[in-house]
Write an enzyme that holds these catalytic residues in place. Sequence first.
Site, short mmCIF file in Angstrom:
data_model
loop_
_atom_site.label_atom_id
_atom_site.label_comp_id
_atom_site.label_asym_id
_atom_site.label_seq_id
_atom_site.Cartn_x
_atom_site.Cartn_y
_atom_site.Cartn_z
N GLU A 257 -97.68 -29.41 -5.20
CA GLU A 257 -99.10 -29.12 -4.99
C GLU A 257 -99.48 -27.92 -5.84
O GLU A 257 -98.76 -26.92 -5.88
CB GLU A 257 -99.42 -28.75 -3.54
CG GLU A 257 -99.27 -29.83 -2.51
CD GLU A 257 -99.62 -29.33 -1.11
OE1 GLU A 257 -100.44 -28.38 -1.00
OE2 GLU A 257 -99.08 -29.86 -0.13
N GLU A 309 -112.13 -33.02 1.25
CA GLU A 309 -111.83 -33.62 2.55
C GLU A 309 -112.57 -32.86 3.66
O GLU A 309 -112.24 -31.72 3.97
CB GLU A 309 -110.33 -33.60 2.81
CG GLU A 309 -109.53 -34.38 1.77
CD GLU A 309 -108.04 -34.14 1.88
OE1 GLU A 309 -107.43 -34.56 2.88
OE2 GLU A 309 -107.48 -33.51 0.95
N LYS A 312 -110.85 -31.18 6.99
CA LYS A 312 -109.96 -30.03 6.90
C LYS A 312 -110.70 -28.80 7.41
O LYS A 312 -111.92 -28.81 7.59
CB LYS A 312 -109.51 -29.83 5.45
CG LYS A 312 -108.71 -31.00 4.90
CD LYS A 312 -107.93 -30.62 3.67
CE LYS A 312 -106.67 -29.88 4.06
NZ LYS A 312 -105.77 -29.66 2.92
N GLU A 317 -110.61 -24.88 2.03
CA GLU A 317 -109.73 -26.03 2.25
C GLU A 317 -110.44 -27.37 2.04
O GLU A 317 -109.81 -28.37 1.72
CB GLU A 317 -109.14 -25.98 3.66
CG GLU A 317 -108.23 -24.80 3.92
CD GLU A 317 -106.94 -24.86 3.13
OE1 GLU A 317 -106.57 -25.96 2.69
OE2 GLU A 317 -106.29 -23.81 2.95
#
Length: 338
Positions: A257, A309, A312, A317
């Site tokens: 990541e 997203e 999250k 985030e």
Amino acid sequence: MMTLVQVALALCALAARAEAFVAIGVNYGRLGNDLPSPAQVVQLYRNNGITKMRLFDPDVAVLEALRNTQIDLTLGIRNEDLPAMAATIEAVDKWFATYVQPYSQDIVFRFIVVGNEVVPGNLANYVLPVMQNLQSILDASHLSGISVTTSVPTSVFGTSYPPSLSVFSDESKEAMVGILGFLSAQANPLLVNLYPYFAYASDPQNIRLDYAQLNAKDVVVQDGSFGYCNMLDAMIDSFFWAMEKVGFADVDVVVSESGWPSAGKGELTTTSMAATYNQNFVRRIASQAGTPKRPDAFIEGFVFAMFNENLKPGGVEQHFGLFYPDMRPVYPVFPDVH
């Protein structure tokens, strides 16, 4: 002969130049209630020439969509499943029979990742038994092309700066030594989640932005004979140093990541900054350059993440995506791929 400074600058230049496109992975996070269907997502990978996917937890719909696509899959085992899978090989066999065996002829499984960022933590001691159980099943199934590993954050360190002083923390060391022993025996890499963004955001007054964004042209950090022009290389070498100190200099790393949020923290998270980091990250991986400590190392990498997203936690985030949920790009990362 080149001086050490010249060698460091040559590595910097090589890391910044991609002579040919090398497959870059992208994490497919699914913590959103407005994301496209798995079939649409897989097609989006293919449309953008992304040939490596990391999936944090198994999902039959995604696996079905991946059949016969030639997208290499890195498949995760959920953290919460580790205790049961460590207790009995039957639980691992059931997982394997559900999510790997039926697809093994149609999907290229690259890695199976036993937990994400569970070391350090109260699940850390479950990782090695699950890895061992899974390896036994893979061996019995003659699936030697699948590498079993785990993914860890930089919080495994007690000290990580400068890289040569890096050591695993007391809380992490026992678990890491066991895991590294397994990886060394299998010749499998350790997956590491590395985010220069978080280091920069914690101290923007003292960390150069170009160093964090991987585009400095000069050596910014000198560590003995090793010079660093970008923070990612320093983070990778921190792992090489720490692993060497516990007796495992032969274990490679994959950057599982890395990314930069495009919103959520004011002027530190603009779309332009996110684009700059991820474009430089792609170039860094594509350059096939090693690191100052291991110039011959082959470093693979995955961008985090495919989508913004909305389920999250709030703040940055929710804003690591390369694409909006409607599949429009947040910014271009693969401009030469059509």
